[in-house]
Structures are given as structure tokens and as C-alpha cells.
Write a protein that holds these residues in place. Sequence first.
Motif, short mmCIF file in Angstrom:
data_model
loop_
_atom_site.label_atom_id
_atom_site.label_comp_id
_atom_site.label_asym_id
_atom_site.label_seq_id
_atom_site.Cartn_x
_atom_site.Cartn_y
_atom_site.Cartn_z
N ARG A 1 104.52 74.38 59.52
CA ARG A 1 104.56 75.09 58.25
C ARG A 1 104.93 74.12 57.13
NH1 ARG A 1 107.57 80.81 58.61
NH2 ARG A 1 106.35 81.01 56.70
N ALA A 2 104.37 74.38 55.96
CA ALA A 2 104.67 73.54 54.80
C ALA A 2 106.10 73.80 54.31
CB ALA A 2 103.68 73.81 53.68
N VAL A 3 106.75 72.74 53.86
CA VAL A 3 108.06 72.85 53.23
C VAL A 3 107.87 72.60 51.73
CG1 VAL A 3 110.40 71.95 53.09
CG2 VAL A 3 109.23 72.06 55.31
N ALA B 1 108.24 79.29 48.91
CA ALA B 1 106.99 79.14 48.16
C ALA B 1 107.05 79.98 46.88
CB ALA B 1 105.82 79.57 49.02
N LEU B 2 106.54 79.41 45.79
CA LEU B 2 106.47 80.14 44.53
C LEU B 2 105.36 81.17 44.62
CD1 LEU B 2 107.19 80.53 41.51
CD2 LEU B 2 105.56 78.70 41.00
N PRO B 3 105.66 82.47 44.47
CA PRO B 3 104.60 83.49 44.52
C PRO B 3 103.53 83.23 43.48
CG PRO B 3 106.78 84.51 44.61
CD PRO B 3 106.99 83.06 44.27
N GLY B 4 102.32 83.58 43.82
CA GLY B 4 101.19 83.34 42.91
C GLY B 4 101.31 84.12 41.62
N GLN B 5 100.72 83.57 40.59
CA GLN B 5 100.72 84.19 39.27
C GLN B 5 99.60 85.22 39.18
OE1 GLN B 5 100.42 81.30 36.15
NE2 GLN B 5 100.25 82.80 34.51
N THR B 6 99.83 86.28 38.40
CA THR B 6 98.78 87.27 38.12
C THR B 6 97.99 86.78 36.91
OG1 THR B 6 100.19 89.04 38.92
CG2 THR B 6 98.28 89.68 37.62
#
Length: 650
Positions: free
Chosen positions: A290-292, A404-409
Amino acid sequence: MILTINRSSLLIALIVMLTGALQAKVRLPHLISDGMVLQRDQPIRMWGWADAGEKVTVRFSGQKKETKATEGGEWEVSFPSMKEGGPYTVQMNGENSIILEDVYIGDVWACSGQSNMELTMARVQPMFPWEFEQEARPAIRYFDVPDAYDFSHLQMDTPGGEWIQVDKEHISQFSAVAYFFAKRLNEKYDVPIGLINASVGGSPIQSWIRKEELKRFPEDFAEVEKFRNPDLIKQIEKQDRERISTWQKAVWQKDKGYAQPAAPWSSSDVEPDDWGEMERLTLLPLKDDRAVNGVYWFRKEFELDDPQVSSLSAKLLMGTMIDSDSTYVNGQLVGSTGYRYPPRRYNVPAGVLRQGKNVLAVRLISERGQGGFVEEKPYQLEVGDQVIDLKCDWHYQLGASMPALPGQTFVRWKPLGLYQAMMAPVQQFPVKGVIWYQGESNTGNPSIYAEQMKALINGWRKAWDCKDLPFLYVQLPNFMEVSESPQESNWAVLREKQRTVAKDVSHTGMAVAIDAGEANDIHPLDKKTIGDRLALLAFALAYGEKDGPFSGPSLERGKVQEEVIELTFETAGSRLETSDGRAPKGFAVAGEDGDFHWADARIEGEKVILSSPMVKSPKTARYAWADNPERANLVNTEGLPASPFEISVE
């Protein structure tokens, strides 16, 4: 009291008079401005706004037209069609006067799509440096429509923009695809070319479809109704800003690289004794597969022998990084980029480099997924006549681990919004045709792309009131890793949908681009090949040229002959060949089980014969069916590639 009232009354009267005077002024859309190109051989329409009933006079090319503004404050006049020429002056008079200079008559092309149509000449400069040294080309003009969206109203004017010409000052602002397209047309026909570019990076096709046609896609239309609520948009954008800001603040607070303000990890004095080693710049290592995410610091030492090097400036090329970076040389910040796609090309000022040991430090932020450095990109320092390779022998350390930074809308990408704010105003302006480069953002659901594209073309032609308006577009290029075996691919499916549109919709043309992409970059630099191929299509579809070919071999039909598949191609008077002079590659066949195997292929005239010892009863054939169909080599004598395809045969 009376005095106060009288003064107030005078002030109100003055405001009313001034407001009325301002409203009465003749106003023009941004497209009708200095340096514009008007479409030849069509009635020339000019329009704008003024106070209701205001008389407007327009003088152009020795002619005068008069009209009055409607109750809604709109006016327009029309002049007879003209041949190419210029420069002209346009004078407009109402309560005020406007003079437009440097106006040309020629061919106007609307350009649209997503980031590969946006991509500017500045981005491709390393591949085409000579384009930036040429003399001015005033006959090629460009208007970039500023990004905007509107889910509620059809706009009649762009939110801004101005016409610019090709010269050393402005060429870097041109869309690269559009520039090379226009250059080819101008060189061949010697007519002024105007380009109007309404494109937004990352935008899916549904954001560009007219409301009337979008109703055929219920899910998309439901989104339109949802985002007609401005309060919802404000709420979503506020939540996004707060979430991103909180994440970024946490990164700064947790970053061990800044734990000691007197000795940040950007400093050249820090010793990376306990840092990890990276032999060659690549993606960050995974932990338990998994990515860190978070912030990483990278350091590299290099030697410079020139005793005069401190007096020299240098160019630092740091490839492409995922996601953002701040880059330091000897402790001094030389460049920073806030997102993953742009190439890192940083200037190192004189006085930063020194004889002997130098230290390069990179603070890299990985927001989500696997971050790091994109391989096969240039990582080097260019100083004087010396080029120093920076790909190898790095140290790295995790500064702060983050979720992880949640994706932007991305509200602007929602259906209809970009069409109403950016393309609808352009469709008030007569054009010769359209060039379109889009599709990457629809590869997640490619199955309906053909119907979406047909809806877009049909709607745009209605908006321009031209049922056979030439619509030229780019098929998705090769991208991502090469597969050694036949693969399923959404990119291939979308290319097939694009091919279907070219077959089913008249006056459309598709530029094949499977040899013009880059495996490691969704924004390939070779936009000249793309622009040239679009121009070839324009020669035939917009200018009536007959002496082709104007595109590569096109599949006509296929049939089974015992254990082989026989494919027949339309070559437009050319011949089938391969780009490398070897046997045709990139073909695969499948039987009833649907399992594809590479096929042996040979050219016989205008046919390609396929067979595979693994498939005794072939039912389906594919060509170049992959994310990155590197094996595909079928071309015509002129070197134009055949399109990928899938065909069921009997």
C-alpha cells in the motif's frame, strides 16, 4: 432637514443620470474586439448590447449598417460575406464610440476538449524550440476562453479573453494542437486563421453537451438539476477548501523536515546518515503493498569543477513528480509546482551553484496513490556546456505520514456547465469548423461515449445552424504500460467508440494518434503530429481537396476463410505497409470462448490475413487493442497509421 433632503435628492438624481449613461453605452462581446478574425464567405454578424431603443451605427469595409437596441438591450447587424483579407477597422457609434483595429477576414476554427487541447506551446517548447524564434505571423490569431461554468443560464458572452497573434511575445500562450493545425492551414491556403479555444483540463464530454441533447442521458441531466442550486455549490466548495486546508496544515505541522527551524532538511548542511537510498528516481516504495502518503524529502550531492560556476545560471530539469514539490539547490528554493502533471523546469540563478559539492533537495508531497518520480523523464542540470545526469544515487526520508487526501469535487466538470458558460457564447460567432481533443476523462465509462459524442456534434451543429459543420477530432493516443499479451482496455473501447462516430456521422474526421503518445505521460508533447493530422482531415472535409490520402488505412470489412480472417481496408489510393518494414503486428483473434491470442499477419494488396494456431475457428479480430498498443505497425505509404478496431466476422 430640508437642506439634507434637497442634497439627497440631487445625489439620487445624479446617480440615476450616471447609471443611465453607463447603461446606454454600446457594449460588445469579448470575441468582437481588436485583432479578431471573421469567417469569410459567410454573412458577417456583429452584435452587442445598449440601452433599449438606442440607435447603433456600425461602419465596416466602406459599408454602414444602422439598428436600434431591443427592449432587452440587444442589437445586431449583418454585413454581406467577404473574401479573405485585412487588416480592417470597424467603427461603432451609439451614445459612445468604439473603434476596433486590426480585424481580418479568414477562417475561424472552434477548438475544444480537455487538457490536451489546452496544453500550450510553452509546455512543448523543448520539442519545438525553433517555433519560438520565427518572425511574427499576424495571420494566425488566437482567443482563449477563460474557464467558467453555469448550470442555470445560457451565456451570450465569454467571461473574458482577447485576440492575440503569433509572435515571440504570445506564441507560448497558444494551444499547441491548435497552433500546429492553424500553421498548416495558413501555409497551404494563405488565409488568416482564427482559433477560439474553449477547453478545460479534466473535463468529461457531458460537461460540453447542450441541454437539449443532454436530456437523453438521465443520470447526467439529474446532476444538472442538482447543481442548479448555487447554495449547494458554495457548500461543496467550502467543504473542499476546508478539508484540503486542514490536510495541508497537518502536513506542515508534522513534517520532521521542519522540526528544527535552524536546520531544515532543505539546507545543504544536513547529513542524511539514516536516510534510505534510492538508486534511481522512481515511484515511492510501498508498505505492505500500500502507498504511504504524506511528505518525503530527497537529497542528492553532485560535484562541479568549474571555478567560475558561481557566476553562471543553470537550467534544472526534474522530470514529472506525483504530486507536488518544492525544489532547493544549496538551500535556496529554485522552483515549486502544486500538482502532478507539469514538467519541472526550474531556472537556477547565478550565485547559487558553487565549485565543489552542491546539494539538491526535493520536498515532495504525495496526496493519494503511489507518489514519487515518473521514470523516463529528463532529470538533469544544464550549466554552461555541461549536462549533469541526476537520475541516480539519491537519499530519501519520510517527513510525515498522512492519510490519503480525499478527492476534490470538481463542480466545473459537472454536466452542461462548461457548455453554457464557455461554448454557447462561441456559437454566436460563425466558424469554418471544429477541432476536438477529449476522451481521457470518459475512459471510466466508455460504453456510451459514441452516443454522447453524436449528441454533442448534433447539438453544436444546431447551435451554429450548420448541419454539415466539419467536426474533426483526435482519437485517444497510446498511454500507460505496454502489455506483452492481448489485454482488455477501456482506452481501447473508447477509441472504438470514436471510430464508430467517424463511420456513422457525416462530415466528421478522426485523427489517429496511437503513435504520438507517451507511455508515462497523459499529456504527450508531440502536438505537431496531432495538429498536422487534423489539418489533413480539414483539407478534405472543410476545403474540398480530393488528392489524398488524408488519413491512414480504414477497415472496411472482414470475413472468415477456413481458419483465417481476411480483413479488407480502404487505402484511398495508397498501399498497406508497416511502419518498421516488418510483418504486421498488434493483431489478435478470438474464438467462441472470447480469449484473445496474438495473430500472425501478412499483407496481401489491400487485405491483411490473420491466423493463429491457438484459434482454429476465429470469430473476432482486434487491432491495436490496448492502453498502449506499441506493437501496432500498420500504416499506409504516407506513414499514416491505421485506427485500432474490433470486428466480429463470419
